[in-house]
Design a protein around this motif. Structure first.
Motif, PDB file in Angstrom:
ATOM      1  N   ASN A 181      10.208  -1.036   7.350  1.00 34.93           N
ATOM      2  CA  ASN A 181      10.488   0.187   8.103  1.00 34.93           C
ATOM      3  C   ASN A 181      10.906  -0.056   9.554  1.00 34.93           C
ATOM      4  OD1 ASN A 181       7.981  -0.542   9.088  1.00 34.93           O
ATOM      5  ND2 ASN A 181       6.892   1.192   8.195  1.00 34.93           N
ATOM      6  N   ARG A 231       0.648   7.868  -1.075  1.00 30.86           N
ATOM      7  CA  ARG A 231       0.758   7.267   0.251  1.00 30.86           C
ATOM      8  C   ARG A 231      -0.411   6.304   0.492  1.00 30.86           C
ATOM      9  NH1 ARG A 231       1.215  13.177   2.847  1.00 30.86           N
ATOM     10  NH2 ARG A 231      -0.749  13.188   1.665  1.00 30.86           N
ATOM     11  N   TYR A 274       4.087   2.673   9.602  1.00 28.68           N
ATOM     12  CA  TYR A 274       3.832   3.402   8.351  1.00 28.68           C
ATOM     13  C   TYR A 274       2.653   4.362   8.516  1.00 28.68           C
ATOM     14  CZ  TYR A 274       2.860   4.442   3.486  1.00 28.68           C
ATOM     15  OH  TYR A 274       2.664   5.102   2.305  1.00 28.68           O
ATOM     16  N   THR A 277       3.545   7.527  10.418  1.00 26.35           N
ATOM     17  CA  THR A 277       4.636   8.383   9.921  1.00 26.35           C
ATOM     18  C   THR A 277       4.403   8.886   8.508  1.00 26.35           C
ATOM     19  OG1 THR A 277       5.866   6.390   9.224  1.00 26.35           O
ATOM     20  CG2 THR A 277       6.367   7.300  11.386  1.00 26.35           C
ATOM     21  N   HIS A 278       3.220   8.694   7.964  1.00 26.70           N
ATOM     22  CA  HIS A 278       2.929   9.179   6.618  1.00 26.70           C
ATOM     23  C   HIS A 278       1.605   9.926   6.620  1.00 26.70           C
ATOM     24  CE1 HIS A 278       5.983   6.180   5.752  1.00 26.70           C
ATOM     25  NE2 HIS A 278       6.128   6.710   4.568  1.00 26.70           N
TER      26      HIS A 278
END
Length: 278
Positions: A181, A231, A274, A277-278
């Motif tokens: 990412n 997730r 990660y 952003t999740h």
């Protein structure tokens, strides 16, 4: 989990990805300070809550089943150095002072990211089991790092099964976005402790790390426990020691270039990206 913190961190992190991808690695200052040579930086006093804070978890129960160290391994240089690199290489607004909390501390839910190291012999109390379950199911992200071999992994797996009886860790494929990412990693990185890093006559880089139970440690494993939406909420870094790559960056130029720059910091930044952003 406080939505205002997550929204602010998400906005600033996405804005800073281009800077991180250019790979601008800053040099360490030479002066000695109370932060062991890690420079301090100013934060906006008007938004003290809108900062990413690196949170290390202190665990008191230690069963001795799998061997290894304890919660304070690599502390405090690892946490300081990683916070500095996040501040320099992303647009995250980062707290220059990482903190230590217990899982049962009410403040835990103010922070979206927590870190556990050396869990090879960790045994959660029942209160810690309940707190960690609530934290993760409410949107928190746990990173587990620095344990080697089968017995240490089995100990951690057993304890996480107490936290999530209906969920099991799964190997995360290299194709997963957590490896790409920000930094596009071509392999799952293995970072040895500085005294176990090796380079042979042919120039090949590797690790002399050995497990206390004699099991194979040559392959790094990155496993995850996912939420109901698929997730990652627990990310398990096994047969690798990202924290030593952060802590020991200033001790040896070769180790810094081969393991801190190429592996430990890119993987750590990808993990935080990660998580935010999740």
């Amino acid at each position: 989990m406080r939505r205002s913190i997550l929204f602010s961190l998400l906005f600033t992190l996405v804005a800073g990805i281009a800077l991180a991808q250019r790979g601008v690695w800053w040099s360490r200052p030479t002066e000695t300070t109370k932060r062991n040579g890690v420079p301090d930086w100013e934060v906006d006093p008007n938004f003290p809550g809108d900062l990413f804070t690196f949170v290390r978890i202190k665990y008191n129960s230690y069963g001795g089943r799998g061997g290894g160290g304890g919660w304070a391994t690599d502390y405090r240089d690892s946490d300081l150095n990683f916070s500095l690199r996040l501040q320099q290489l992303t647009s995250l607004k980062v707290n220059p002072e990482p903190i230590v909390l217990e899982l049962t501390d009410d403040r835990l839910f103010d922070y979206p990211f927590i870190y556990i190291i050396e869990p090879g012999s960790l045994v959660f109390s029942q209160a810690e089991v309940a707190a960690l379950r609530q934290y993760c199911l409410n949107g928190g992200f746990l990173m587990v790092d620095d344990f080697w071999g089968d017995s240490q992994y089995e100990n951690m797996r057993r304890e996480l099964k107490r936290v999530f009886p209906d969920r099991d860790p799964v190997e995360v494929p290299l194709a997963h976005e957590i490896f790409h990412n920000v930094y596009d990693l071509k392999e799952k990185p293995q970072v040895p402790a500085i005294n176990a890093a090796r380079r042979n006559m042919a120039g090949e880089i590797g690790s002399w790390e050995r497990a206390s139970d004699g099991s194979d440690t040559s392959t790094p494993h990155y496993r995850a426990i996912n939420d109901d939406e698929g997730r990652i909420m627990v990310f398990i870094c096994h047969n690798t020691d990202l924290g030593d790559g952060w802590e020991r960056e200033g001790e040896n130029q070769w180790y810094f270039e081969e393991f801190s720059v190429k592996k430990a910091y890119p993987m750590g930044i990808n993990i935080v990206t990660y998580a935010m952003t999740h």
